[in-house]
Enzyme design. Structure first.
Site, PDB file in Angstrom:
ATOM      1  N   GLU A 140       0.836  -1.203   0.000  1.00  0.00           N
ATOM      2  CA  GLU A 140       0.000   0.000   0.000  1.00  0.00           C
ATOM      3  C   GLU A 140       0.871   1.253   0.000  1.00  0.00           C
ATOM      4  O   GLU A 140       1.852   1.344   0.726  1.00  0.00           O
ATOM      5  CB  GLU A 140      -0.896   0.024   1.249  1.00  0.00           C
ATOM      6  CG  GLU A 140      -1.891  -1.126   1.317  1.00  0.00           C
ATOM      7  CD  GLU A 140      -2.989  -1.033   0.253  1.00  0.00           C
ATOM      8  OE1 GLU A 140      -3.137   0.047  -0.360  1.00  0.00           O
ATOM      9  OE2 GLU A 140      -3.682  -2.040   0.049  1.00  0.00           O
ATOM     10  N   ARG A 179     -17.579  -0.593   6.692  1.00  0.00           N
ATOM     11  CA  ARG A 179     -18.719  -1.192   5.981  1.00  0.00           C
ATOM     12  C   ARG A 179     -19.458  -2.173   6.886  1.00  0.00           C
ATOM     13  O   ARG A 179     -20.670  -2.316   6.819  1.00  0.00           O
ATOM     14  CB  ARG A 179     -18.158  -1.910   4.739  1.00  0.00           C
ATOM     15  CG  ARG A 179     -19.159  -2.634   3.866  1.00  0.00           C
ATOM     16  CD  ARG A 179     -18.436  -3.320   2.699  1.00  0.00           C
ATOM     17  NE  ARG A 179     -17.405  -4.268   3.110  1.00  0.00           N
ATOM     18  CZ  ARG A 179     -17.628  -5.541   3.469  1.00  0.00           C
ATOM     19  NH1 ARG A 179     -18.841  -6.038   3.439  1.00  0.00           N
ATOM     20  NH2 ARG A 179     -16.630  -6.325   3.843  1.00  0.00           N
ATOM     21  N   CYS A 229      -7.658  -2.228   8.431  1.00  0.00           N
ATOM     22  CA  CYS A 229      -6.304  -2.254   7.856  1.00  0.00           C
ATOM     23  C   CYS A 229      -5.757  -0.845   7.658  1.00  0.00           C
ATOM     24  O   CYS A 229      -4.636  -0.541   8.068  1.00  0.00           O
ATOM     25  CB  CYS A 229      -6.300  -3.019   6.533  1.00  0.00           C
ATOM     26  SG  CYS A 229      -6.465  -4.790   6.767  1.00  0.00           S
ATOM     27  N   HIS A 260      -1.505  -5.625   1.500  1.00  0.00           N
ATOM     28  CA  HIS A 260      -2.715  -6.447   1.418  1.00  0.00           C
ATOM     29  C   HIS A 260      -2.415  -7.698   0.593  1.00  0.00           C
ATOM     30  O   HIS A 260      -1.642  -7.644  -0.367  1.00  0.00           O
ATOM     31  CB  HIS A 260      -3.874  -5.673   0.770  1.00  0.00           C
ATOM     32  CG  HIS A 260      -4.761  -4.989   1.761  1.00  0.00           C
ATOM     33  ND1 HIS A 260      -4.917  -3.619   1.806  1.00  0.00           N
ATOM     34  CD2 HIS A 260      -5.553  -5.484   2.761  1.00  0.00           C
ATOM     35  CE1 HIS A 260      -5.770  -3.308   2.778  1.00  0.00           C
ATOM     36  NE2 HIS A 260      -6.171  -4.424   3.374  1.00  0.00           N
TER      37      HIS A 260
HETATM   38  N1  PCA Z   1      -8.494  -7.032   6.298  1.00  0.00           N
HETATM   39  C1  PCA Z   1      -9.368  -5.962   6.715  1.00  0.00           C
HETATM   40  C2  PCA Z   1      -9.209  -5.869   8.203  1.00  0.00           C
HETATM   41  C3  PCA Z   1      -8.493  -7.095   8.630  1.00  0.00           C
HETATM   42  C4  PCA Z   1      -8.003  -7.697   7.367  1.00  0.00           C
HETATM   43  O1  PCA Z   1      -7.266  -8.687   7.284  1.00  0.00           O
HETATM   44  C5  PCA Z   1      -9.131  -4.671   5.954  1.00  0.00           C
HETATM   45  O2  PCA Z   1      -8.689  -4.711   4.788  1.00  0.00           O
HETATM   46  O3  PCA Z   1      -9.373  -3.593   6.486  1.00  0.00           O
END
Ligand code: PCA
Length: 219
Positions: free
Chosen positions: A83, A93, A146, A170
């Site tokens: 990111e 959400r 996240c 991610h």
């Molecule tokens: N993904 C979520 C929160 C925890 C995770 O593994 C997110 O993208 O915010």
């Protein structure tokens, strides 16, 4: 020298979260570094607004890492995505694991609108692609836990003058998770994501400065 690698507990009724599966698979791994030894310390974080940052702060105090890489699941993504930016917005959400659902509030009241990752995201993407793994820079970590954690990490690095570099990646669903979704959900095997993380981590340790290369941003 320690590298802190975090993953989240499962959320949204799914029995597992690949971000933690990957982090724990790498706990104790020793990437090769020029001087001395380097050890990966894996820590699981609650998928809860506020508590995730508090647990991260504890882990940073405990391990004094020079590099912090936080992982999270982004179901539906096709690549491993470092990111680029964390924004000062919580907009959930769905409720988190403690039932909290902030809407359009600040992660940090009075904080800057955004922080950039201090990981060499382009160098990491290049290394992953050269190893044959799909990867791309992402320009949005979303507005859920996240992004909240990512912002909290970068805010503390800036506020407390920590001399560590940090950022967020991610990762896609595992195949068994994709199989529970509507047909067509993309996935990547745990073995591939773990391999990707070792490659990304090596690249992050090797590149204090990022590479200025075009392309590779898709999200
Ligand atoms: N993904 C979520 C929160 C925890 C995770 O593994 C997110 O993208 O915010």
């Amino acid at each position: 020298m320690n590298v802190l690698l975090t993953g989240f507990e499962p959320f949204d009724k799914d029995p597992l979260n690949p971000s933690w599966e990957v982090a724990r698979a790498l706990d104790g791994w020793q990437p090769a570094v020029k001087d001395g030894a380097c050890t990966v310390r894996a820590v699981q974080l609650p998928c809860v607004f506020g508590d995730a940052i508090a647990r991260l702060e504890q882990a940073v105090a405990q391990w004094q890492p020079t590099l912090v890489i936080c992982l999270g699941l982004a179901g539906g993504r096709t690549e491993i995505t470092p990111e680029r930016v964390a924004i000062n917005v919580d907009d959930a959400r769905i409720p988190d694991n403690a039932g909290r659902q902030p809407v359009d509030t600040a992660v940090q009241a009075g904080g800057p609108a955004a922080y950039f990752s201090t990981l060499p995201i382009k160098a990491m993407v290049l290394a992953l692609r050269e190893a044959g793994l799909p990867a791309a820079v992402s320009c949005s970590a979303g507005t859920y836990v996240c992004n909240h954690l990512f912002y909290g990490l970068m805010h503390r690095i800036a506020r407390d003058g920590l001399c560590c570099r940090g950022g967020f990646l991610h990762i896609p669903y595992l195949p068994e998770q994709a199989a529970r979704q509507l047909a067509g959900a993309p996935s990547m095997s745990l073995t591939q994501i773990v391999q990707g993380l070792t490659i990304g981590l090596d690249a992050a340790l090797a590149h204090e400065q990022d590479l200025a290369i075009g392309g590779g941003t898709t999200h």
